[in-house]
Scaffold this motif. Structure first.
Motif, short mmCIF file in Angstrom:
data_model
loop_
_atom_site.label_atom_id
_atom_site.label_comp_id
_atom_site.label_asym_id
_atom_site.label_seq_id
_atom_site.Cartn_x
_atom_site.Cartn_y
_atom_site.Cartn_z
N ARG A 176 -0.36 3.63 0.13
CA ARG A 176 0.41 3.69 -1.11
C ARG A 176 1.31 4.93 -1.12
O ARG A 176 0.99 5.95 -0.53
CB ARG A 176 -0.52 3.76 -2.33
CG ARG A 176 -1.47 2.59 -2.44
CD ARG A 176 -0.68 1.28 -2.54
NE ARG A 176 -1.57 0.16 -2.72
CZ ARG A 176 -1.92 -0.30 -3.92
NH1 ARG A 176 -1.47 0.24 -5.02
NH2 ARG A 176 -2.74 -1.35 -4.00
N ARG A 177 2.40 4.83 -1.91
CA ARG A 177 3.28 5.99 -2.09
C ARG A 177 2.74 6.83 -3.26
O ARG A 177 2.48 6.29 -4.35
CB ARG A 177 4.70 5.53 -2.39
CG ARG A 177 5.43 4.90 -1.20
CD ARG A 177 6.68 4.16 -1.63
NE ARG A 177 6.33 3.00 -2.44
CZ ARG A 177 7.00 2.64 -3.54
NH1 ARG A 177 8.06 3.31 -3.95
NH2 ARG A 177 6.62 1.58 -4.24
N VAL A 178 2.54 8.12 -2.99
CA VAL A 178 1.97 9.01 -4.01
C VAL A 178 2.95 10.16 -4.26
O VAL A 178 3.31 10.89 -3.32
CB VAL A 178 0.61 9.59 -3.56
CG1 VAL A 178 0.04 10.50 -4.64
CG2 VAL A 178 -0.37 8.48 -3.20
N LEU A 179 3.40 10.29 -5.51
CA LEU A 179 4.30 11.40 -5.87
C LEU A 179 3.43 12.59 -6.27
O LEU A 179 2.63 12.49 -7.20
CB LEU A 179 5.19 10.98 -7.04
CG LEU A 179 6.22 12.02 -7.48
CD1 LEU A 179 7.34 12.15 -6.43
CD2 LEU A 179 6.84 11.65 -8.82
N ALA A 201 7.18 5.92 -6.40
CA ALA A 201 5.77 5.95 -6.00
C ALA A 201 4.92 4.98 -6.82
O ALA A 201 5.37 4.42 -7.83
CB ALA A 201 5.23 7.37 -6.17
N GLU A 202 3.68 4.81 -6.35
CA GLU A 202 2.71 3.96 -7.07
C GLU A 202 1.66 4.79 -7.80
O GLU A 202 0.98 4.30 -8.70
CB GLU A 202 2.03 3.02 -6.07
CG GLU A 202 2.98 1.93 -5.60
CD GLU A 202 2.93 1.69 -4.11
OE1 GLU A 202 3.00 2.68 -3.33
OE2 GLU A 202 2.84 0.53 -3.70
N VAL A 243 12.03 7.71 1.46
CA VAL A 243 10.66 7.38 1.06
C VAL A 243 10.27 6.00 1.61
O VAL A 243 9.16 5.80 2.10
CB VAL A 243 10.52 7.43 -0.48
CG1 VAL A 243 9.18 6.89 -0.94
CG2 VAL A 243 10.72 8.88 -0.98
N TYR A 259 0.71 9.10 -9.17
CA TYR A 259 1.22 10.46 -9.43
C TYR A 259 0.04 11.43 -9.37
O TYR A 259 -1.02 11.16 -9.93
CB TYR A 259 1.85 10.52 -10.82
CG TYR A 259 2.24 11.92 -11.27
CD1 TYR A 259 3.50 12.44 -11.00
CD2 TYR A 259 1.33 12.73 -11.97
CE1 TYR A 259 3.86 13.72 -11.42
CE2 TYR A 259 1.69 14.01 -12.39
CZ TYR A 259 2.95 14.50 -12.11
OH TYR A 259 3.30 15.75 -12.52
#
Ligand SMILES: Nc1ncnc2c1ncn2[C@@H]1O[C@H](COP(=O)(O)OP(=O)(O)O)[C@@H](O)[C@H]1O
Ligand SMILES: O=C(OP(=O)(O)O)[C@H](O)COP(=O)(O)O
Length: 409
Positions: free
Chosen positions: A12-15, A148-149, A109, A151
């Motif tokens: 997953r994309r995490v900010l 992102a998915e 990203v 935070y």
């Protein structure tokens, strides 16, 4: 608060909102980071997420640009240092514009593989980050959230700011507190409520208007408030002294008069000051009484007598919180006050003292922590070195911190 252990981040994309606002020396051809403490403190959360297979998108502010791109505030040097610290490539998305979370950042990203890290350029290049207009902040927060998915809030030094990346993005994504934020809160809680007395707070630095307000709230809780740095001149002006060209918040003079009346001898001001005819390492300098600052000269450090006075007031303290250098420690002629106070604080917590005599000592703030390290005071001499100055102060004041409140829901 949820922690990163509660998020299923693999793939997953995490900010991650970090505080990578490090001091830079811009006197050479390329900017040089003079203290990387905030990079080192932020790295563990980023590393853990990457090791768990997340595609990590780190974001931060640096300094105070005014909502548009300025090369001197670019996070490019920080990307390079973060990459060295992590031992991994960091894809820097900066494209020389204020479009921090736009198409070119989204492209970078989208190209991240599991376990890879990207860093956005300075969030404050975008006017939406710090805007007082909720709609402008929301529009920028929407853009950031779309990257992102999840935070993760880990920018302890900025949790007192109601900025888009700090308090608006967590309302849009499943979120958690990072390890740095949790660790900082854990330590600072011991300074609220039942702090051991005498409790001394040392305040200095240059963010005078930000921090003068905190004094009113702290005053009833402390036994001594030692004021140096750029902060002291508004108080000296309130006592009727001329302060030359020193840092002054003239609209706060009346507030300082009230505080002096209320604080009595709990507020301790410098009795002598190092003045300079200009802001430079090779300026002409003199040590003068606090009442004798020359017209046109700047007060750039507390004097030797004041350093002794402050050290004396710290000698029996059982709890010490210090934020803000006593002078412009980055320039050698104005570093002695900060060094002397750092040594006095360090001496209170030094190993070798009986535990019942030693104090709990916390130094907070990007520049204060940098000062301790660059002036060669061992970090182990303090109970805690916090990455946040204003954030710690507002926490001690008992204020709701927007960046914490947003993580609690
Ligand atoms: N008398 C002074 N005049 C101008 N600047 C000062 C003075 N004393 C300290 N400073 C500056 O204050 C800066 C740090 O202030 P601040 O950001 O409030 O501290 P911190 O980052 O520790 O919270 C340093 O860069 C230092 O040079
Ligand atoms: O350096 C910071 O705060 P600090 O000087 O109080 O430690 C933080 O990065 C917050 O920066 P800001 O005070 O420009 O919002």
């Amino acid at each position: 608060m949820r922690t990163i252990d509660d998020l299923q981040v693999a793939g997953r994309r995490v900010l991650v909102r970090s505080d990578l606002n490090v001091p830079l020396d811009r006197s050479g051809d390329t900017p040089r980071i003079t203290d990387d403490g905030r990079v080192l403190a932020s790295a563990p959360t980023i590393r853990t997420l990457a090791e768990r297979g997340a595609r990590v998108v780190v974001c931060s502010h640096l300094g105070r640009p005014k909502g548009e791109y300025e090369e001197k505030y670019s996070l490019a040097p920080v990307a390079a240092r973060l990459s060295e610290v992590l031992g991994e490539r960091v894809a820097f998305t900066g494209d020389g514009t204020g479009d921090i979370a736009g198409a070119s950042a989204a492209d970078v990203v989208a190209g991240l593989a599991d376990g890879e890290v990207a860093l956005l350029d300075n969030l404050r290049f975008h006017p939406g980050e710090t805007s007082k207009d909720a709609a402008a902040r929301a529009a920028f927060a929407d853009q950031l959230a779309a990257l992102a998915e999840f935070y993760v809030g880990d920018a302890f030094g900025a949790v007192h700011r109601a900025h888009a990346s700090v308090s608006d993005v967590p309302k849009r994504l499943p979120h958690a507190a990072g390890g740095l934020v949790l660790a900082e809160l854990g330590v600072l809680r011991s300074l609220t409520g039942d702090a051991r007395r005498p409790y001394a707070v040392v305040l200095g630095g240059s963010k005078v208007s930000d921090k003068l307000g905190v004094i009113r709230a702290l005053l009833p809780k402390v036994d001594a408030l030692l004021v140096g740095g750029g902060m002291c001149f508004t108080f000296l002006a309130a006592q009727g002294h001329g302060v030359g060209a020193s840092l002054l918040e003239s609209e706060m003079i009346d507030t300082c008069k009230d505080l002096l009346a209320e604080g009595g001898d709990r507020i301790v001001l410098p009795t002598d000051v190092v003045i300079a005819d200009r802001f430079a390492a090779d300026a002409a300098t003199a040590v003068v009484p606090a009442a004798g600052i020359r017209d046109g000269w700047l007060g750039l450090d507390i004097g030797p007598e004041s350093t002794e006075l402050f050290a004396g007031r710290l000698a029996d303290a059982r709890t010490v919180f210090w934020n803000g250098p006593m002078g412009v420690f980055e320039l050698a002629p104005f570093a002695a006050g900060t060094k002397g106070v750092a040594e006095a604080v360090a001496a209170r917590g030094a190993p070798g003292q009986a535990p019942q005599d030693a104090a709990f000592t916390v130094v907070g703030g990007g520049d204060s922590a940098a000062a301790v390290r660059t002036l060669g005071i061992p970090e182990a001499s303090f109970s805690h070195i916090s990455t946040g100055g204003g954030a710690s102060l507002e926490f001690l004041e008992g204020k709701t911190l927007p960046g914490i409140a947003a993580l609690e829901v």
